[in-house]
Structure formats: C-alpha cells, structure tokens
Design a protein around this motif. Sequence first.
Motif, PDB file in Angstrom:
ATOM      1  N   ASN A 143       0.826  -1.210   0.000  1.00  0.00           N
ATOM      2  CA  ASN A 143       0.000   0.000   0.000  1.00  0.00           C
ATOM      3  C   ASN A 143       0.860   1.260   0.000  1.00  0.00           C
ATOM      4  O   ASN A 143       0.554   2.233  -0.697  1.00  0.00           O
ATOM      5  CB  ASN A 143      -0.934   0.005   1.214  1.00  0.00           C
ATOM      6  N   PHE A 144       1.934   1.240   0.772  1.00  0.00           N
ATOM      7  CA  PHE A 144       2.805   2.419   0.842  1.00  0.00           C
ATOM      8  C   PHE A 144       3.521   2.637  -0.489  1.00  0.00           C
ATOM      9  O   PHE A 144       3.645   3.765  -0.970  1.00  0.00           O
ATOM     10  CB  PHE A 144       3.841   2.241   1.956  1.00  0.00           C
ATOM     11  N   ALA A 145       3.996   1.552  -1.101  1.00  0.00           N
ATOM     12  CA  ALA A 145       4.730   1.661  -2.366  1.00  0.00           C
ATOM     13  C   ALA A 145       3.813   1.988  -3.533  1.00  0.00           C
ATOM     14  O   ALA A 145       4.276   2.501  -4.557  1.00  0.00           O
ATOM     15  CB  ALA A 145       5.482   0.362  -2.649  1.00  0.00           C
ATOM     16  N   ASP A 146       2.509   1.713  -3.403  1.00  0.00           N
ATOM     17  CA  ASP A 146       1.526   2.023  -4.437  1.00  0.00           C
ATOM     18  C   ASP A 146       1.898   1.360  -5.766  1.00  0.00           C
ATOM     19  O   ASP A 146       1.935   2.005  -6.819  1.00  0.00           O
ATOM     20  CB  ASP A 146       1.404   3.535  -4.609  1.00  0.00           C
ATOM     21  N   ILE A 147       2.194   0.054  -5.709  1.00  0.00           N
ATOM     22  CA  ILE A 147       2.569  -0.683  -6.923  1.00  0.00           C
ATOM     23  C   ILE A 147       1.630  -1.866  -7.151  1.00  0.00           C
ATOM     24  O   ILE A 147       2.011  -2.864  -7.757  1.00  0.00           O
ATOM     25  CB  ILE A 147       4.016  -1.207  -6.849  1.00  0.00           C
ATOM     26  N   GLY A 148       0.388  -1.751  -6.652  1.00  0.00           N
ATOM     27  CA  GLY A 148      -0.535  -2.880  -6.712  1.00  0.00           C
ATOM     28  C   GLY A 148      -0.663  -3.513  -8.089  1.00  0.00           C
ATOM     29  O   GLY A 148      -0.642  -4.738  -8.225  1.00  0.00           O
ATOM     30  N   ASP A 149      -0.769  -2.692  -9.147  1.00  0.00           N
ATOM     31  CA  ASP A 149      -0.934  -3.229 -10.496  1.00  0.00           C
ATOM     32  C   ASP A 149       0.337  -3.874 -11.040  1.00  0.00           C
ATOM     33  O   ASP A 149       0.295  -4.612 -12.025  1.00  0.00           O
ATOM     34  CB  ASP A 149      -1.373  -2.108 -11.452  1.00  0.00           C
ATOM     35  N   PHE A 150       1.473  -3.580 -10.405  1.00  0.00           N
ATOM     36  CA  PHE A 150       2.754  -4.093 -10.906  1.00  0.00           C
ATOM     37  C   PHE A 150       3.369  -5.117  -9.948  1.00  0.00           C
ATOM     38  O   PHE A 150       4.510  -5.513 -10.127  1.00  0.00           O
ATOM     39  CB  PHE A 150       3.744  -2.936 -11.090  1.00  0.00           C
ATOM     40  N   LEU A 151       2.606  -5.546  -8.953  1.00  0.00           N
ATOM     41  CA  LEU A 151       3.146  -6.396  -7.897  1.00  0.00           C
ATOM     42  C   LEU A 151       3.747  -7.683  -8.442  1.00  0.00           C
ATOM     43  O   LEU A 151       4.781  -8.162  -7.956  1.00  0.00           O
ATOM     44  CB  LEU A 151       2.059  -6.708  -6.874  1.00  0.00           C
ATOM     45  N   ASP A 152       3.138  -8.258  -9.460  1.00  0.00           N
ATOM     46  CA  ASP A 152       3.598  -9.540  -9.993  1.00  0.00           C
ATOM     47  C   ASP A 152       4.297  -9.393 -11.342  1.00  0.00           C
ATOM     48  O   ASP A 152       4.337 -10.327 -12.152  1.00  0.00           O
ATOM     49  CB  ASP A 152       2.423 -10.510 -10.103  1.00  0.00           C
ATOM     50  N   ILE A 153       4.877  -8.218 -11.574  1.00  0.00           N
ATOM     51  CA  ILE A 153       5.660  -7.946 -12.779  1.00  0.00           C
ATOM     52  C   ILE A 153       7.137  -7.858 -12.382  1.00  0.00           C
ATOM     53  O   ILE A 153       7.457  -7.292 -11.328  1.00  0.00           O
ATOM     54  CB  ILE A 153       5.198  -6.626 -13.441  1.00  0.00           C
ATOM     55  N   PRO A 154       8.063  -8.407 -13.183  1.00  0.00           N
ATOM     56  CA  PRO A 154       9.503  -8.335 -12.834  1.00  0.00           C
ATOM     57  C   PRO A 154       9.977  -6.905 -12.623  1.00  0.00           C
ATOM     58  O   PRO A 154       9.542  -5.971 -13.308  1.00  0.00           O
ATOM     59  CB  PRO A 154      10.184  -8.983 -14.044  1.00  0.00           C
ATOM     60  N   LEU A 155      10.879  -6.737 -11.694  1.00  0.00           N
ATOM     61  CA  LEU A 155      11.376  -5.416 -11.312  1.00  0.00           C
ATOM     62  C   LEU A 155      12.058  -4.693 -12.474  1.00  0.00           C
ATOM     63  O   LEU A 155      12.081  -3.464 -12.514  1.00  0.00           O
ATOM     64  CB  LEU A 155      12.365  -5.558 -10.145  1.00  0.00           C
ATOM     65  N   LYS A 156      12.604  -5.431 -13.433  1.00  0.00           N
ATOM     66  CA  LYS A 156      13.327  -4.804 -14.543  1.00  0.00           C
ATOM     67  C   LYS A 156      12.407  -3.938 -15.399  1.00  0.00           C
ATOM     68  O   LYS A 156      12.900  -3.105 -16.168  1.00  0.00           O
ATOM     69  CB  LYS A 156      14.004  -5.861 -15.406  1.00  0.00           C
ATOM     70  N   TYR A 157      11.086  -4.116 -15.264  1.00  0.00           N
ATOM     71  CA  TYR A 157      10.135  -3.307 -16.021  1.00  0.00           C
ATOM     72  C   TYR A 157       9.638  -2.100 -15.213  1.00  0.00           C
ATOM     73  O   TYR A 157       8.827  -1.324 -15.704  1.00  0.00           O
ATOM     74  CB  TYR A 157       8.949  -4.151 -16.471  1.00  0.00           C
ATOM     75  N   TYR A 158      10.129  -1.944 -13.981  1.00  0.00           N
ATOM     76  CA  TYR A 158       9.733  -0.808 -13.153  1.00  0.00           C
ATOM     77  C   TYR A 158      10.516   0.436 -13.569  1.00  0.00           C
ATOM     78  O   TYR A 158      11.660   0.356 -13.995  1.00  0.00           O
ATOM     79  CB  TYR A 158      10.024  -1.084 -11.672  1.00  0.00           C
ATOM     80  N   SER A 159       9.916   1.599 -13.404  1.00  0.00           N
ATOM     81  CA  SER A 159      10.673   2.842 -13.536  1.00  0.00           C
ATOM     82  C   SER A 159      11.539   3.018 -12.290  1.00  0.00           C
ATOM     83  O   SER A 159      11.338   2.336 -11.273  1.00  0.00           O
ATOM     84  CB  SER A 159       9.718   4.029 -13.672  1.00  0.00           C
ATOM     85  N   ASN A 160      12.496   3.934 -12.349  1.00  0.00           N
ATOM     86  CA  ASN A 160      13.329   4.214 -11.176  1.00  0.00           C
ATOM     87  C   ASN A 160      12.470   4.651  -9.995  1.00  0.00           C
ATOM     88  O   ASN A 160      12.726   4.276  -8.847  1.00  0.00           O
ATOM     89  CB  ASN A 160      14.367   5.296 -11.501  1.00  0.00           C
ATOM     90  N   GLY A 161      11.450   5.454 -10.281  1.00  0.00           N
ATOM     91  CA  GLY A 161      10.593   5.926  -9.208  1.00  0.00           C
ATOM     92  C   GLY A 161       9.837   4.791  -8.536  1.00  0.00           C
ATOM     93  O   GLY A 161       9.719   4.743  -7.306  1.00  0.00           O
ATOM     94  N   MET A 162       9.333   3.866  -9.329  1.00  0.00           N
ATOM     95  CA  MET A 162       8.600   2.727  -8.765  1.00  0.00           C
ATOM     96  C   MET A 162       9.525   1.835  -7.946  1.00  0.00           C
ATOM     97  O   MET A 162       9.156   1.376  -6.853  1.00  0.00           O
ATOM     98  CB  MET A 162       7.966   1.910  -9.894  1.00  0.00           C
ATOM     99  N   ALA A 163      10.730   1.575  -8.463  1.00  0.00           N
ATOM    100  CA  ALA A 163      11.683   0.737  -7.740  1.00  0.00           C
ATOM    101  C   ALA A 163      12.076   1.385  -6.420  1.00  0.00           C
ATOM    102  O   ALA A 163      12.223   0.718  -5.390  1.00  0.00           O
ATOM    103  CB  ALA A 163      12.923   0.485  -8.602  1.00  0.00           C
ATOM    104  N   MET A 164      12.253   2.718  -6.444  1.00  0.00           N
ATOM    105  CA  MET A 164      12.621   3.417  -5.220  1.00  0.00           C
ATOM    106  C   MET A 164      11.482   3.380  -4.202  1.00  0.00           C
ATOM    107  O   MET A 164      11.710   3.208  -2.999  1.00  0.00           O
ATOM    108  CB  MET A 164      12.988   4.868  -5.561  1.00  0.00           C
ATOM    109  N   ARG A 165      10.234   3.515  -4.674  1.00  0.00           N
ATOM    110  CA  ARG A 165       9.099   3.449  -3.759  1.00  0.00           C
ATOM    111  C   ARG A 165       9.051   2.098  -3.050  1.00  0.00           C
ATOM    112  O   ARG A 165       8.812   2.014  -1.851  1.00  0.00           O
ATOM    113  CB  ARG A 165       7.786   3.689  -4.519  1.00  0.00           C
ATOM    114  N   LEU A 166       9.292   1.041  -3.819  1.00  0.00           N
ATOM    115  CA  LEU A 166       9.267  -0.295  -3.235  1.00  0.00           C
ATOM    116  C   LEU A 166      10.424  -0.474  -2.249  1.00  0.00           C
ATOM    117  O   LEU A 166      10.240  -1.018  -1.158  1.00  0.00           O
ATOM    118  CB  LEU A 166       9.353  -1.354  -4.337  1.00  0.00           C
ATOM    119  N   ALA A 167      11.612  -0.001  -2.626  1.00  0.00           N
ATOM    120  CA  ALA A 167      12.780  -0.137  -1.754  1.00  0.00           C
ATOM    121  C   ALA A 167      12.569   0.597  -0.437  1.00  0.00           C
ATOM    122  O   ALA A 167      12.872   0.071   0.647  1.00  0.00           O
ATOM    123  CB  ALA A 167      14.024   0.395  -2.466  1.00  0.00           C
ATOM    124  N   PHE A 168      12.046   1.826  -0.508  1.00  0.00           N
ATOM    125  CA  PHE A 168      11.817   2.577   0.726  1.00  0.00           C
ATOM    126  C   PHE A 168      10.738   1.913   1.574  1.00  0.00           C
ATOM    127  O   PHE A 168      10.867   1.828   2.800  1.00  0.00           O
ATOM    128  CB  PHE A 168      11.417   4.020   0.396  1.00  0.00           C
TER     129      PHE A 168
END
Length: 413
Positions: A143-168
């Motif tokens: 919920n904090f990372a706000d990546i619900g639609d991308f949860l089951d997609i490989p990280l290599k397809y994430y933008s830098n912003g999305m990857a950073m949100r998940l990491a934080f």
Amino acid sequence: MSGESIIEVVGVGKKYIKRNSQSYPTAREQLMKLFRSPWKLLDSPRKEEFWALKDISFEVKPGEVVGIIGRNGSGKSTLLKILSRITEPTEGYVKLRGRVSSLLEVGTGFHPELTGRENIFFNGTILGMSRKEIQSKFDAIVNFADIGDFLDIPLKYYSNGMAMRLAFAVAAHLDPDILIIDEVLAVGDLEFQNKCLNKAEEISSNSGRTILFVSHQMSQIRRLCHKVIWIDQGHIRAIGGTAEVIGEYEKFFLSTDRDLSSAQRLNQKAAFRQWYIQDSGQKVHVLSHFDSVKVVFALEVYKLLHQPLIDIALKNAAGQILWGHRTQHSSLSIGSYELEFLFAFLPLSRGMYSWHISVYDLEGKVDVWEGLPMMQVELPSYQHHSDQWSGIMNLPYKLELRQLSEIDGYLLR
C-alpha cells in the motif's frame, strides 16, 4: 540502552589505491621496454594512495535523526557503506547496536528478474527478517509503495521511481533499529518524497528508531534532522545542531571567492567563483517563475589562458544532464569575467539541480566546479501525478476539452 550510543564511530579512515595510468602500457610499449631495458619489467607499478575518509569520529543516540551533508566526492557514501557493512574501514572501528536497513541506491538488495512480490520477501530476508515477519508487513508495504498493479511484474520493467518506492517501503516497514538513507528520495516525485519524510518522522518519533539521512536538499535536512554532520574532503568539518551547521555550510559555498587561498591561486590558472540567478536585482539560487531567467557564472582568471574551453551542464538530482553548452575563446587574459545565459524559461520539475562547470586550456584541465549551492526549483507542477509518467520536463500548458458538433464530426470523417 537509553544512555548508550546506538552508533559509535571512532577514528575511521578508508584508504584506496589508485594505479598510475602509466601502469597499463600497450603491447608495443611492453615489447620496446623488453628490448631496451628488460630489467625494468621487474619494477612494480606506481601506486598512489587516496584517503576517502580520515579520522572520522562521532556518536549517535537511539532515536536521533542525523543528517550528513557535503559536496559530491566528500566521502559521505563511503561512510555509509562502512556503516552498512558493505566495506570495511582501513583504520578505526564502528559499533552498531541494532539491526541496520540501508537505502544506498535504487535497486540495492533487489533482483531485476524477480517480481515486486518476490523482491519484498527477497530483500526482507537479506535484512534479517523471517518469512512470518515479512508476511505480517506485506500489505502495508504494498500500500505504501503504491505498486498494486505491478506487484507480480519483474522489477526490470519498473521505472526508477517505482523501484525506489518499493525499496523505501520495504526498508521502512521492517522495523530496523537503524535506517540509513542516501539521496534515494531524489528519484521520486514531490508527493512521494513528502510521504517518505512523513514516514521517517513517524519512525523516529513514534518508534524511537535511529535514522542517518544523506541529502543535498537542505529543506529536507532541516525538516527531518536533529543534528548534522558536514563532511568535506574526507574529514568532519562541522558537527552540531541542524540550523547551525547548515548555516555554516551554505555560507561557505556562497563565499564569492570559494575560499581560494593565495597559495592555491599561485598554482591555479583560473577558478569559478560563484553562480547565481539574476532576479529583480537580487542574486538568488531559487527558481520560482516561468518567466525569462538570467543565470550568471563568475570566473576569475589568474594566468593567461590559451584557447580555453568552457563547459556548462545542468543536471538533475539523479545526475542526468538536462542541458549542456560549450564555448571556446582564443584567449582569456588575467581578470574577472561573467558568463550570462538568458533562457526564455526553464521548464523544470520541482526539486534540486546542479550546474556542473569546467574550463580547460591547451595544457588540460584548469578548474572543475559543482556550482554549489544547488539550484532549488519551486515551480508549479504541470506534470502527470504519477512519477513514472511525469518525465523530465515541466511544461506549462492550457488544456481545453470541447465537444465536436455534428458538422465538425462530419468533417473529421
């Protein structure tokens, strides 16, 4: 543990070995050397020692939020790598009393081929959490990372912003005793930066966690940190209250002569002294309007420069070059110069930017400067609300939606 330091750094130094470029001759040079003076092949390559850190000592109490500031190359990231146990100090020692979670750069501790879901468990395991602990925090992380639609997609397809949100989100929700953050918030949009700062404040005030926070954005340091450590050229230049140390830091970089001593000037042909935005007769470092912008760079020439090349680049906080310019002159005699650039407007996103400035002559590098303090942009945002679609440019526009009449629709067909 209330009276005991959670972080204790004593006499820490980190030395690296730089090999001379002449240590790697070509095959032809090796053969020539073999025939002319074969005994010299036994000589060991010349090496140069470089101390990235020297005599670093400080303590941090549980629950403190400490900012670490300094220009690029000062040793901040090296210190955080030592504190994160990524590298060992050459001398001195560090004592950490608690579990450490680090955000040193986007993607650290993640695998690009794994999905977001898998990376949450993967990274959490690296941080020492059990699967049961990770599962209990899983929904809050997503919920904090706000990546619900991308949860089951490989990280290599994430933008830098999305990857950073998940990491934080992972680092902040797995309850570390010590949270180390190194400039990663610069990747996200302003809304998420504010969300992260709120979470960091919550972690510190409500949970009593300790945070070490590196940022070039003094506004974030002022908001979050109880005290600040200023590192310059591998040494601690100042340590103390946030307002006091940041005041010294900004005053130092606003100095009109960059603190160039007479001895330095004797050995240096030229140096950039300052940069500023000329705004209504004032010298400022904040861009707050979409009108025309005059940016001025002051150069002091101490010795005659033959065919000097002057390069200026504007970079965002992630280091991307947004604009660059090169100018060449036949010569520059001893004296003071100003380079004035008049831009129709600068359509930049809100945040921090830097001017990278250098001058070369026929003999090579004369001066390279980071153009501190950084330029702060406080413009209204005309971008997409999601950072993965916002892009680099922040272009003002007028939007009009009108319904076509039957005649208009017929013409379109």
